[in-house]
Each structure stands twice: as structure tokens, then as C-alpha cells.
Design a protein around this motif. Structure first.
Motif, PDB file in Angstrom:
ATOM      1  N   MET B   1      86.828  -1.785  70.638  1.00 37.83           N
ATOM      2  CA  MET B   1      87.293  -0.543  70.020  1.00 37.83           C
ATOM      3  C   MET B   1      86.125   0.153  69.333  1.00 37.83           C
ATOM      4  SD  MET B   1      90.292  -0.144  67.156  1.00 37.83           S
ATOM      5  CE  MET B   1      89.442   0.353  65.686  1.00 37.83           C
ATOM      6  N   ASN B   2      86.030   1.471  69.580  1.00 38.79           N
ATOM      7  CA  ASN B   2      84.986   2.221  68.888  1.00 38.79           C
ATOM      8  C   ASN B   2      85.298   2.327  67.404  1.00 38.79           C
ATOM      9  OD1 ASN B   2      83.428   2.655  71.112  1.00 38.79           O
ATOM     10  ND2 ASN B   2      84.449   4.601  71.636  1.00 38.79           N
ATOM     11  N   LYS B   3      84.277   2.184  66.620  1.00 37.24           N
ATOM     12  CA  LYS B   3      84.491   2.306  65.180  1.00 37.24           C
ATOM     13  C   LYS B   3      84.725   3.763  64.804  1.00 37.24           C
ATOM     14  CE  LYS B   3      81.912  -1.661  63.484  1.00 37.24           C
ATOM     15  NZ  LYS B   3      80.775  -2.099  62.670  1.00 37.24           N
ATOM     16  N   THR B   4      85.577   3.934  63.780  1.00 37.36           N
ATOM     17  CA  THR B   4      85.797   5.272  63.235  1.00 37.36           C
ATOM     18  C   THR B   4      84.580   5.684  62.418  1.00 37.36           C
ATOM     19  OG1 THR B   4      88.145   4.730  63.093  1.00 37.36           O
ATOM     20  CG2 THR B   4      87.381   6.631  61.826  1.00 37.36           C
ATOM     21  N   ILE B   5      84.164   6.925  62.597  1.00 34.62           N
ATOM     22  CA  ILE B   5      82.983   7.402  61.869  1.00 34.62           C
ATOM     23  C   ILE B   5      83.439   8.112  60.594  1.00 34.62           C
ATOM     24  CG2 ILE B   5      80.825   8.674  62.039  1.00 34.62           C
ATOM     25  CD1 ILE B   5      81.115   6.592  64.186  1.00 34.62           C
ATOM     26  N   VAL B   6      82.913   7.660  59.467  1.00 30.51           N
ATOM     27  CA  VAL B   6      83.321   8.201  58.175  1.00 30.51           C
ATOM     28  C   VAL B   6      82.116   8.807  57.465  1.00 30.51           C
ATOM     29  CG1 VAL B   6      84.245   7.621  55.885  1.00 30.51           C
ATOM     30  CG2 VAL B   6      85.199   6.538  57.917  1.00 30.51           C
ATOM     31  N   ALA B   7      82.337   9.975  56.862  1.00 27.59           N
ATOM     32  CA  ALA B   7      81.306  10.592  56.023  1.00 27.59           C
ATOM     33  C   ALA B   7      81.899  10.816  54.637  1.00 27.59           C
ATOM     34  CB  ALA B   7      80.856  11.922  56.614  1.00 27.59           C
ATOM     35  N   THR B   8      81.090  10.728  53.604  1.00 27.27           N
ATOM     36  CA  THR B   8      81.584  10.990  52.246  1.00 27.27           C
ATOM     37  C   THR B   8      80.557  11.839  51.516  1.00 27.27           C
ATOM     38  OG1 THR B   8      80.546   9.200  50.973  1.00 27.27           O
ATOM     39  CG2 THR B   8      82.492   8.623  52.242  1.00 27.27           C
ATOM     40  N   THR B   9      81.043  12.563  50.508  1.00 28.58           N
ATOM     41  CA  THR B   9      80.111  13.307  49.654  1.00 28.58           C
ATOM     42  C   THR B   9      80.720  13.490  48.280  1.00 28.58           C
ATOM     43  OG1 THR B   9      78.668  15.234  49.512  1.00 28.58           O
ATOM     44  CG2 THR B   9      80.939  15.636  50.168  1.00 28.58           C
ATOM     45  N   SER B  10      79.869  13.780  47.317  1.00 25.29           N
ATOM     46  CA  SER B  10      80.332  14.133  45.984  1.00 25.29           C
ATOM     47  C   SER B  10      79.860  15.546  45.689  1.00 25.29           C
ATOM     48  CB  SER B  10      79.763  13.149  44.951  1.00 25.29           C
ATOM     49  OG  SER B  10      80.139  13.551  43.651  1.00 25.29           O
ATOM     50  N   LEU B  11      80.821  16.440  45.440  1.00 27.95           N
ATOM     51  CA  LEU B  11      80.462  17.821  45.087  1.00 27.95           C
ATOM     52  C   LEU B  11      80.422  17.894  43.555  1.00 27.95           C
ATOM     53  CD1 LEU B  11      82.765  19.563  47.740  1.00 27.95           C
ATOM     54  CD2 LEU B  11      80.359  18.954  47.969  1.00 27.95           C
ATOM     55  N   ALA B  12      81.246  18.767  42.946  1.00 25.54           N
ATOM     56  CA  ALA B  12      81.248  18.819  41.474  1.00 25.54           C
ATOM     57  C   ALA B  12      82.131  17.709  40.918  1.00 25.54           C
ATOM     58  CB  ALA B  12      81.728  20.183  40.995  1.00 25.54           C
TER      59      ALA B  12
END
Lengths: 132, 183
Positions: B1-12
Motif C-alpha cells: 500500500m502506498n503511504k499517505t503523504i502528509v504536510a503540516t505547517t504552523s501559521l499564526a
């Protein structure tokens, strides 16, 4: 004026920083600058609120070291209600110290296990040089 | 199974939601089996290198750089999730929305007890490298379309974990009431 290198965001601090390195035509570093890019206005908007809210409000200055801000605000509130540092109950003082030691312990563990180690250990990850 | 690609960020935000995310502790090992991180402060990848499945946004928008990053996330993430009160409704920083920005700046740089008397020329941050501060703090869904909202300040680790697992497995987000109440 030569090239400018930008490292953004800096991810090992809270507070959303950016570094710019300014080079001259021979690629020597002329200036390195750290920019603190976030302004939220806590200094103003905590004013006029009930004083017992302050320790909880300022925790949100930094999710990485909330206890330090909590204790700083607690000290400020002590001053406002007229409690000298020696006027704290022994239990109160011990609880604050315990919280602070806990924060230091948590902070060091956090930095080591989730910030430093993965960068060294998960070498299969793409090298983080895209922003440079 | 292909891994799910996750991105994260912190704005204000304050990075508290990211810290809460890391509070899943040893489940981070299960997480690594399920997902692969792309742009995120967790792994220090600074730019998107591909399309992502899930984007986790912490914090609202208080300057033009936040807006730029948020739009970039919308363009690169199939599912975008507002994590925490700041992303959902501006959160604590939105307390300044009732106060003119100039007053907040003046308190921070001219009149506050730690600066009063030390800034005789009344210098305000004006470097061209700095983002432009917006008049108000905006929740993410006022800037781009947001697919899911995870409440809390911060949302507890289990809430983020269960939501993420459900999204990865394509299940409906049916979170137990105990996870999303805060008293």
C-alpha cells in the motif's frame, strides 16, 4: 550587491523565524540576519482582561514552553495582588518549581527525541536544502 | 500500500498543536508506517516536493506570508484540515481584532514596560524582509476552502491521531464526543 541566501522557515524554534545571509560579489558573507516574522500583539490584548486569565492566555505565546510563560504571568499576578515572593505558601512554591522542572525535562526530551534524532536518523528523507 | 503523504505547517499559531500531535508518543512509530511527511516543520522539509494527500494547518492568518503559505497548501493538498482554535476561528491572536493594529504595535515597541524609554526614535519593525501584518487575524476557512476542523487548544493528541487514521483509511470522521469536548 551579491547573492542573498534565505532559510525559511526555521523549524527548530517556536516563533516563525527566517534567516537571510547576504553575500558580496566574491561570495563572502557580508551580513547574516535573523528575522522574527510573527507579530501577534499579546502585549496589548491581554490588557483589560480579568487578571486570573493572564497565566492561561500567555501559555499560548509558545506551545513548546507554555509552562515558562505561565509561571512568568503567575509572578506578575503575584505582584499585582501584592504577594511578595516570600509570601508564597511552601506548597505553592514547590508546585511552581515542580512544574518548571517538568517543563525543562519535557523540553529536553522533546528536542532530543523528536527534533534532533529524526533529522539524523531518518536519513532517507529528502535533504532539507530546498529553501536555501 | 502506498503511504499517505502528509504536510503540516504552523501559521499564526504557537506550535502547541504540533506539540500535541507529537504527544501521540510511541504511536509515532505506527504513524511512520501509515504516512510519509512532505513539507513540515517535523522533518524540516521547507518546500513541497510533490502533491500531498492531507495538509494539517495550525494557526490562522495574521500576515501576508501566512496567506501565501496557506494558499500554497491548498494548491498542494487534496484534503486540508484546520487543526486547533487558531486555524478554525483565529484563536487567541484574534483577540487583537477588536483593537487597532497600530495600538498593538505601539504597546509592543514604544510603550510597553520593557521598551518604554529605550526606543527614543520610535523605530518600528520595517525591514522589507518582514511580512506585512494584516489588519485582523483571519481563520483559515476565510482564505481557502477547508475540508475538516479539529477543535481544541490544542486538540488532544488522540483526537489528531484518530482523525488522521480515519482520513488515511478513507473512513468517515466519526469522532467520539469525549474526544472533542473540553471540560
Amino acid at each position: 550587491m551579491g547573492q542573498k541566501l534565505t532559510i525559511e522557515p526555521i523549524t527548530r524554534v517556536e516563533g516563525h523565524g527566517k534567516v537571510t545571509i547576504h553575500l558580496d560579489d566574491e561570495n563572502n558573507v557580508v551580513q547574516s540576519r535573523l528575522h522574527i516574522v510573527e507579530f501577534r500583539g499579546f502585549e496589548r490584548f491581554v490588557q483589560g482582561r480579568p487578571y486570573w486569565e493572564a497565566p492561561v492566555l500567555v501559555q499560548r505565546l509558545c506551545g513548546i514552553c507554555p509552562v515558562s510563560h505561565h509561571l512568568a504571568a503567575a509572578k506578575a499576578m503575584d505582584a499585582i495582588v501584592g504577594v511578595e515572593p516570600e509570601g508564597l505558601t511552601p506548597t505553592g512554591e514547590k508546585m511552581r518549581r515542580l512544574m518548571h522542572y517538568g517543563q525543562i525535562f519535557q523540553s529536553h526530551a522533546l528536542h532530543f527525541f523528536t527534533w534532533s534524532v529524526p533529522i539524523c536518523y531518518l536519513a532517507s528523507m529528502p535533504v532539507p536544502n530546498k529553501g536555501m | 500500500m502506498n503511504k499517505t503523504i502528509v504536510a503540516t505547517t504552523s501559521l499564526a499559531g504557537c506550535f502547541g498543536c504540533h506539540m500535541s500531535f507529537l504527544d501521540i508518543d510511541e504511536k509515532i512509530l505506527d504513524l511512520i508506517e501509515l504516512v510519509e511527511f512532505n513539507k513540515s516543520p517535523i522533518n524540516d522539509i521547507k518546500e513541497f516536493t510533490r502533491m500531498c494527500d492531507i495538509g494539517l494547518i495550525e494557526g490562522g492568518c495574521c500576515n501576508n506570508e501566512n496567506v501565501h503559505v496557506l494558499r500554497n497548501f491548498r494548491a498542494h493538498c487534496k484534503i486540508l484540515v484546520s487543526v486547533g482554535e487558531c486555524a478554525i476561528m483565529g484563536g487567541l491572536p484574534a483577540l487583537r481584532n477588536a483593537i487597532p493594529l497600530s495600538e498593538c504595535m505601539a504597546e509592543a515597541y514604544l510603550h510597553g514596560p520593557s521598551v518604554a524609554g529605550n526606543n527614543e526614535n520610535g523605530i518600528m519593525p520595517n525591514d522589507p524582509e518582514l511580512p506585512v501584518i494584516l489588519d485582523k487575524v483571519y481563520p483559515c476557512h476565510e482564505i481557502v476552502r477547508i475540508d475538516y476542523h479539529l477543535p481544541g487548544c490544542p486538540p488532544r493528541a488522540d483526537l489528531i491521531w484518530q482523525a488522521l487514521v480515519a482520513l488515511v483509511q478513507g473512513d468517515p470522521l466519526k469522532l467520539p464526543y469525549e474526544l472533542i469536548k473540553f471540560d
